[in-house]
Enzyme design. Sequence first.
Site, mmCIF file in Angstrom:
data_model
loop_
_atom_site.group_PDB
_atom_site.id
_atom_site.type_symbol
_atom_site.label_atom_id
_atom_site.label_comp_id
_atom_site.label_asym_id
_atom_site.label_seq_id
_atom_site.Cartn_x
_atom_site.Cartn_y
_atom_site.Cartn_z
ATOM 1 N N GLU A 198 29.594 37.579 36.862
ATOM 2 C CA GLU A 198 31.334 38.066 36.987
ATOM 3 C C GLU A 198 31.307 38.167 34.675
ATOM 4 O OE1 GLU A 198 33.791 38.340 38.395
ATOM 5 O OE2 GLU A 198 33.231 36.699 40.424
ATOM 6 N N TRP B 97 31.340 42.058 34.421
ATOM 7 C CA TRP B 97 32.526 42.550 34.357
ATOM 8 C C TRP B 97 33.042 42.728 33.196
ATOM 9 C CZ3 TRP B 97 34.714 46.288 38.381
ATOM 10 C CH2 TRP B 97 33.857 46.055 38.764
ATOM 11 N N TRP C 152 55.634 56.335 39.702
ATOM 12 C CA TRP C 152 56.091 55.368 39.947
ATOM 13 C C TRP C 152 57.911 54.966 40.210
ATOM 14 C CZ3 TRP C 152 52.052 52.581 41.291
ATOM 15 C CH2 TRP C 152 49.993 53.317 40.588
ATOM 16 N N ASN D 180 41.713 34.531 40.767
ATOM 17 C CA ASN D 180 41.154 35.777 40.692
ATOM 18 C C ASN D 180 41.442 36.813 42.171
ATOM 19 O OD1 ASN D 180 40.057 38.185 40.095
ATOM 20 N ND2 ASN D 180 38.381 37.463 41.500
ATOM 21 N N TRP E 194 51.926 49.695 37.478
ATOM 22 C CA TRP E 194 50.408 48.884 36.769
ATOM 23 C C TRP E 194 50.801 47.994 35.347
ATOM 24 C CZ3 TRP E 194 47.495 50.170 32.241
ATOM 25 C CH2 TRP E 194 47.423 52.042 32.282
ATOM 26 N N TRP F 221 44.122 45.246 36.244
ATOM 27 C CA TRP F 221 44.847 46.781 36.900
ATOM 28 C C TRP F 221 45.165 47.402 37.225
ATOM 29 C CZ3 TRP F 221 49.301 44.013 38.559
ATOM 30 C CH2 TRP F 221 50.310 43.540 38.399
HETATM 31 C C1 LIG Z 1 45.216 41.827 38.100
HETATM 32 C C2 LIG Z 1 43.909 41.083 37.018
HETATM 33 C C3 LIG Z 1 44.625 40.587 35.754
HETATM 34 C C4 LIG Z 1 42.895 40.138 35.331
HETATM 35 N N1 LIG Z 1 43.423 39.970 33.699
HETATM 36 C C5 LIG Z 1 42.901 38.987 33.323
HETATM 37 C C6 LIG Z 1 42.745 38.931 31.827
HETATM 38 O O1 LIG Z 1 43.681 39.227 31.431
HETATM 39 N N2 LIG Z 1 41.994 38.191 30.797
HETATM 40 C C7 LIG Z 1 40.192 37.838 31.935
HETATM 41 O O2 LIG Z 1 39.241 37.290 31.528
HETATM 42 N N3 LIG Z 1 40.301 38.059 33.438
HETATM 43 C C8 LIG Z 1 41.443 38.557 33.498
HETATM 44 N N4 LIG Z 1 41.126 39.135 34.520
HETATM 45 C C9 LIG Z 1 40.339 38.739 35.805
HETATM 46 C C10 LIG Z 1 39.716 37.537 36.434
HETATM 47 O O3 LIG Z 1 40.480 37.410 37.543
HETATM 48 C C11 LIG Z 1 39.690 36.125 35.800
HETATM 49 O O4 LIG Z 1 38.671 36.090 34.586
HETATM 50 C C12 LIG Z 1 38.796 34.519 36.729
HETATM 51 O O5 LIG Z 1 40.117 34.685 37.027
HETATM 52 C C13 LIG Z 1 39.600 33.320 35.410
HETATM 53 O O6 LIG Z 1 38.970 31.912 35.963
HETATM 54 P P1 LIG Z 1 38.139 31.536 36.012
HETATM 55 O O7 LIG Z 1 37.320 31.205 34.115
HETATM 56 O O8 LIG Z 1 38.089 30.224 36.646
HETATM 57 O O9 LIG Z 1 36.733 32.914 36.001
HETATM 58 P P2 LIG Z 1 35.859 32.282 36.478
HETATM 59 O O10 LIG Z 1 35.715 33.191 38.065
HETATM 60 O O11 LIG Z 1 34.675 31.169 36.865
HETATM 61 O O12 LIG Z 1 34.528 33.994 36.168
HETATM 62 C C14 LIG Z 1 33.793 33.421 34.848
HETATM 63 C C15 LIG Z 1 34.396 34.062 33.400
HETATM 64 O O13 LIG Z 1 33.892 34.950 33.597
HETATM 65 C C16 LIG Z 1 34.864 36.931 33.659
HETATM 66 N N5 LIG Z 1 35.570 37.952 34.434
HETATM 67 C C17 LIG Z 1 35.632 36.830 35.652
HETATM 68 N N6 LIG Z 1 35.955 38.257 36.636
HETATM 69 C C18 LIG Z 1 36.627 39.049 35.849
HETATM 70 C C19 LIG Z 1 37.332 40.038 36.306
HETATM 71 N N7 LIG Z 1 37.527 40.890 37.306
HETATM 72 N N8 LIG Z 1 36.925 41.258 34.956
HETATM 73 C C20 LIG Z 1 36.770 40.502 34.206
HETATM 74 N N9 LIG Z 1 36.466 39.093 33.308
HETATM 75 C C21 LIG Z 1 35.711 38.317 34.162
HETATM 76 C C22 LIG Z 1 35.543 35.394 32.594
HETATM 77 O O14 LIG Z 1 35.727 35.299 31.229
HETATM 78 C C23 LIG Z 1 36.044 34.201 33.400
HETATM 79 O O15 LIG Z 1 36.575 33.549 33.494
HETATM 80 C C24 LIG Z 1 42.070 39.837 35.418
HETATM 81 C C25 LIG Z 1 42.298 40.510 37.487
HETATM 82 C C26 LIG Z 1 43.232 40.904 38.135
HETATM 83 C C27 LIG Z 1 42.409 41.427 39.632
#
Ligand SMILES: Cc1cc2nc3c(=O)[nH]c(=O)nc-3n(C[C@H](O)[C@H](O)[C@H](O)COP(=O)(O)OP(=O)(O)OC[C@H]3O[C@@H](n4cnc5c(N)ncnc54)[C@H](O)[C@@H]3O)c2cc1C
Length: 433
Positions: free
Chosen positions: A258, A261, A289, A324, A342, A365
């Site tokens: 993650e 990512w 759209w 997420n 989007w 997105w």
């Molecule tokens: C439509 C959409 C919009 C999103 N917008 C954001 C946003 O603005 N900022 C954001 O940080 N994440 C975003 N995410 C990714 C993800 O949903 C969040 O990072 C995550 O839910 C944060 O929860 P957590 O801190 O418990 O993450 P955990 O699941 O514990 O993951 C640890 C860290 O990894 C990073 N991470 C995890 N998943 C992703 C991912 N798919 N993409 C990029 N980084 C990731 C984040 O920094 C996160 O805090 C988005 C996902 C979707 C589907």
Amino acid sequence: MNEIAVFWFRRDLRLTDNTGLYHALKNELRVLPIFIFDTDILEKLESKIDARVEFIHATVDSIKKTLQALGSDLHVYHNTPLDAFKQILKQYDIKAVYTNTDYEPAAIKRDAAIESFLAEHGITFKTFKDQVIFEKDEILNETGKPYRVYTPYKNKWLSKLASAPILPFPSETLQSNFIRTAPTAMPALSTLGFQKTNISIPPLQVIRKTITEYDKTRDFPYLENGTSLLGIHFRFGTISVREKVVKALPLNAVWLSELVWREFFMQILYHFPSVLTESFQSKFNVLQWRTSEDDFQKWCDGQTGYPLVDAGMRELNQTGHMHNRVRMVVASFLTKHLFIDWRWGEAYFAQKLLDYDASANNGNWQWAAGTGADAQPYFRIFNPTAQQQKFDPEFIYIKKWVPEFGTSSYIQPIIEHKAAVERAKKMFLVLKN
Ligand SMILES: Cc1cc2nc3c(=O)[nH]c(=O)nc-3n(C[C@H](O)[C@H](O)[C@H](O)COP(=O)(O)OP(=O)(O)OC[C@H]3O[C@@H](n4cnc5c(N)ncnc54)[C@H](O)[C@@H]3O)c2cc1C
């Protein structure tokens, strides 16, 4: 006046393991730490009740108190960065400004302007890699180009990590090198034009258990600590990504992925800044759209009649967070079921998410819409009911956020699933012509 150096805090709000701060404190000059509440950014925020500003304010205040206890101080400005530096230059003889690199297009532009202003005054602007493990051109493909697809990027990232151990930058050991100054006042939140919210920020918790079991728990939104909730801390640098990667390495490869990512989308935005306004894959720019304000509002309010979608949107509206798995479902629903751009959803998330980050938000997105890097193919459309059955089978998450679910007050679906899927597929057909 004695020459000094300045350290400018931005997305790195911590005194420990901070690369730029470490280098500043290691140089031979005393260091004046500063933070600027940037009016260019604050004025653009639509709501003046914003938990992120409140979080930054509280964090800056806490750093300020720590530094005051050391006989120093964090100097806090409320201005444009350029005007703040003009003010600082009147008071101090500065030789160098240290800061950590910010990779967003607006930040790059801001820093270029500050760098040239400082250069006119004979001051060096020194930037350091801090918020990522690998930046800019450090991970490129065999032909020297940036990766456009996640998996090969991740493989390269991991192999590079294996060959270069992560070293900390123990800025906390050099604190005697801060300049001694009399304490200055901290501007109140209201002075910045903001009010307190009733949103609580997830604490910097002990997350060993969460990380260890992450691959088993991460998909279930009803679990309390199924994910780390560290998003806002990564966003504003209240934790060190190096520390977390070192921790994650032996514990859980999925959680580590993650963080990859996160860096993948950061490098996408850095190399392809046009993604902020256009589809990453330009062939999708032709999509027509729908522009239904009414449907969009129902989605925003969590009033679609699809309980998982509604629960997610209401969680977001009330807490600034959304799980997420549910983010993926609501994003797919907006772009496929309602066939709304989007960019509308992206902008709404940007206003609401505590962990809002331009690169991650845009990347995810576009992924959900099927227009982005590593796109979810457009013909794969999340079925919100099937997602609920799989990830919230007992309706625990849904009942938490949609208390009227299961009663006659819960609304009927605003669109029928099968018809919505057919329409989305038809709309994407233009790409075949
Ligand atoms: C439509 C959409 C919009 C999103 N917008 C954001 C946003 O603005 N900022 C954001 O940080 N994440 C975003 N995410 C990714 C993800 O949903 C969040 O990072 C995550 O839910 C944060 O929860 P957590 O801190 O418990 O993450 P955990 O699941 O514990 O993951 C640890 C860290 O990894 C990073 N991470 C995890 N998943 C992703 C991912 N798919 N993409 C990029 N980084 C990731 C984040 O920094 C996160 O805090 C988005 C996902 C979707 C589907």
